[in-house]
Scaffold this active site. Structure first.
Site, mmCIF file in Angstrom:
data_model
loop_
_atom_site.group_PDB
_atom_site.id
_atom_site.type_symbol
_atom_site.label_atom_id
_atom_site.label_comp_id
_atom_site.label_asym_id
_atom_site.label_seq_id
_atom_site.Cartn_x
_atom_site.Cartn_y
_atom_site.Cartn_z
ATOM 1 N N ARG A 148 32.310 47.420 38.857
ATOM 2 C CA ARG A 148 31.240 47.408 38.500
ATOM 3 C C ARG A 148 30.387 47.403 37.306
ATOM 4 N NH1 ARG A 148 28.897 50.331 43.751
ATOM 5 N NH2 ARG A 148 30.251 51.893 42.622
ATOM 6 N N HIS A 154 32.447 43.550 47.818
ATOM 7 C CA HIS A 154 33.788 43.599 48.497
ATOM 8 C C HIS A 154 34.652 42.253 48.312
ATOM 9 C CE1 HIS A 154 32.151 47.997 50.497
ATOM 10 N NE2 HIS A 154 32.997 47.812 49.193
#
Length: 159
Positions: A90, A17
């Site tokens: 991702r 993050h």
């Protein structure tokens, strides 16, 4: 002023993050981290704890604001004149879901979504995985900032 938002539950915030938030903070004048509240889910960390931890680990950037929000992300954006959502991807599986959300958001409000490929170091990383590994006593110290690790360990000792 160029503004963007990085939304999520951040339960807990991970180094993945932070990578996305850091990169967004270099591209935008002001970056909001929106801790989205889902009353149907019980998080490990309370919302106020998450807000505090995120503020601590993003303080060095200088242009990051951290707020909680309940409701539609596009409403959060409209209320703050934010034209862009920044999301990390991702894997291809993230793209499938995030593309639908991006198309819905632009259709609802005209808010654009920018996808940022995750640093390969964090391509496997999720808050859920961190919580699961930590719950079973695994070492997650390389996956979260030290202050987050302390909070996570403290919470798990209580539970």
């Amino acid at each position: 002023m160029r503004r963007a938002v990085c939304p999520g539950s951040f339960d807990p915030i991970t180094n993945g993050h932070l990578d996305i938030i850091s990169r967004a903070s270099r591209l935008y004048d002001e970056v909001y981290v929106a801790v989205m509240i889902n009353k149907a889910k019980k998080g490990l960390l309370e919302v106020d704890e998450r807000l505090d931890l995120i503020r601590q680990v993003t303080a060095e950037y200088g242009n990051v604001r951290v707020e909680a929000f309940h409701g539609l992300l596009v409403d959060f954006c409209k209320q703050r004149d934010i034209p862009a959502i920044v999301k990390g991807l991702r894997a291809v599986s993230d793209f499938d879901y995030e593309l639908q959300m991006a198309q819905m958001n632009i259709g609802l409000s005209g808010v654009e979504t920018l996808f940022v490929p995750t640093n390969p170091t964090y391509s496997f990383l999720s808050s859920s995985l961190v919580k699961e590994v930590a719950t079973w006593g695994g070492d997650v110290s390389h996956l979260v900032p030290p202050v987050v690790l302390d909070a996570l360990n403290e919470r798990l000792r209580k539970d």
